[in-house]
Design a protein around this motif. Structure first.
Motif, PDB file in Angstrom:
ATOM      1  N   VAL A 197      15.995   0.780  81.273  1.00  0.00           N
ATOM      2  CA  VAL A 197      16.523  -0.580  81.163  1.00  0.00           C
ATOM      3  C   VAL A 197      15.811  -1.336  80.042  1.00  0.00           C
ATOM      4  O   VAL A 197      16.435  -2.085  79.274  1.00  0.00           O
ATOM      5  CB  VAL A 197      16.378  -1.314  82.507  1.00  0.00           C
ATOM      6  CG1 VAL A 197      16.722  -2.785  82.361  1.00  0.00           C
ATOM      7  CG2 VAL A 197      17.267  -0.675  83.559  1.00  0.00           C
ATOM      8  N   THR A 207      17.413  -7.331  84.650  1.00  0.00           N
ATOM      9  CA  THR A 207      16.893  -6.166  85.375  1.00  0.00           C
ATOM     10  C   THR A 207      16.868  -6.425  86.876  1.00  0.00           C
ATOM     11  O   THR A 207      17.248  -5.564  87.678  1.00  0.00           O
ATOM     12  CB  THR A 207      15.476  -5.835  84.883  1.00  0.00           C
ATOM     13  OG1 THR A 207      15.507  -5.581  83.476  1.00  0.00           O
ATOM     14  CG2 THR A 207      14.918  -4.618  85.605  1.00  0.00           C
ATOM     15  N   ILE A 211      19.876  -4.327  88.449  1.00  0.00           N
ATOM     16  CA  ILE A 211      19.263  -3.046  88.818  1.00  0.00           C
ATOM     17  C   ILE A 211      18.573  -3.133  90.178  1.00  0.00           C
ATOM     18  O   ILE A 211      18.869  -2.349  91.094  1.00  0.00           O
ATOM     19  CB  ILE A 211      18.249  -2.597  87.746  1.00  0.00           C
ATOM     20  CG1 ILE A 211      18.934  -2.487  86.376  1.00  0.00           C
ATOM     21  CG2 ILE A 211      17.615  -1.280  88.138  1.00  0.00           C
ATOM     22  CD1 ILE A 211      20.061  -1.488  86.320  1.00  0.00           C
TER      23      ILE A 211
END
Length: 300
Positions: A197, A207, A211
């Motif tokens: 990332v 992020t 994620i």
């Protein structure tokens, strides 16, 4: 000549005892295992009946006529939904239900948001004093809520939060247990994922949102159930901060109804209604609990 052995006359060859396969369980062992499973099943059924019996009693009493004899003295002659309809006209019951719903749902959303952000920072960021901050948060788990009740009330009262929903919600947002559990889950995520990332140029917020949050969905769902049940069933803090009838939550309202001169059937109808949101939230999120347990077992 070699002597030939044969079965006795009239004996059926099919009745001969088959040769035991190495490693195969014997009939006696299989029978013992079957008997053990039967006793386990019977024990679980009995325990389940004792566990479900109070809920069944609440349902029967809630659906009984208003002045019918109560369990276990007599079984009601008929069942009716009149008590459930009637309870919405007793006191401020709809308002109490709304206060509890707002208190629980808003607290769940804010607790999971703040705890997940703090857990991400404690698990993936390097900064001075990180361990001190983490163990300070964990240490607060050993402090009972009753020890901080009076200072918290003085602080909220000084801010004008008595008899308000924000005064009810604000002190419950710092959940050390949620921070610790989410932090353990985030720490086990693969480092290669975060490295990829960063190479793609994603910032910290992207992020976290794109994620981290999707990957920790199982533990978030599990905590959502626990936090919702804790706030929905909370009695002490709502009793202290909600001093007017309009500021009460459902648990405080039910406690006040139990002390009034209303029938047991009406009180049980209110208790049954208060149980429904807990059942709904568990049904909606239970599959995520299974996913959390499964993934934890694979990691272990």
């Amino acid at each position: 000549m070699t002597a030939m052995t044969s079965l006795p006359v009239g004996a059926d060859e099919a009745s001969a005892e088959p040769a035991l396969v190495p490693g195969a369980p014997s009939r006696r062992r299989r029978g013992r295992a079957t008997g053990g499973q039967t006793w386990v099943t019977v024990s679980l059924v009995v325990i389940s009946l004792f566990t479900v019996a109070p809920l069944l009693a609440v349902i029967i009493l809630a659906l009984s006529p208003e002045h019918a004899p109560t369990i276990p003295y007599a079984w009601p002659s008929s069942l009716t939904f009149d008590n459930i309809v009637r309870i919405f006209n007793v006191g401020e019951f709809p308002l109490w239900f709304w206060n509890s719903l707002v208190y629980s749902v808003v607290s769940v959303v804010l607790v999971l948001l703040t705890a997940s952000m703090a857990a991400y920072a404690l698990a993936r960021k390097r900064f001075p004093g990180r361990s001190v901050v983490l163990w300070s948060i964990v240490a607060t788990l050993m402090v009972p809520m009753q020890a901080t009740l009076i200072p918290t009330f003085i602080l909220i009262a000084g801010l004008g939060g008595v008899n308000t929903l924000w005064g009810l919600i604000l002190p419950t947002l710092a959940n050390a247990q949620a921070v610790f559990l989410i932090r353990q889950f985030v720490r086990d995520l693969p480092d290669e994922l975060f490295d990829a990332v960063r190479i793609d140029g994603a910032g910290e917020w992207r992020t976290f949102v794109a994620i981290v949050l999707p990957l920790i969905r199982p533990v978030l769902a599990t905590l959502a159930i626990f936090v919702f049940l804790w706030h929905w069933n909370d009695l002490l803090w709502p009793l202290v901060i909600g001093q007017s009838d309009e500021a009460r939550t459902l648990t405080v309202g039910l406690a006040s109804l139990a002390s009034e001169t209303i029938s047991t059937s009406n009180v049980m109808a209110a208790a049954l209604i208060s149980f429904v949101p807990c059942l709904v939230i568990f049904i909606l999120l239970q599959r995520h609990i299974v996913s959390s347990i499964t993934s934890s077992g694979v990691k272990g």
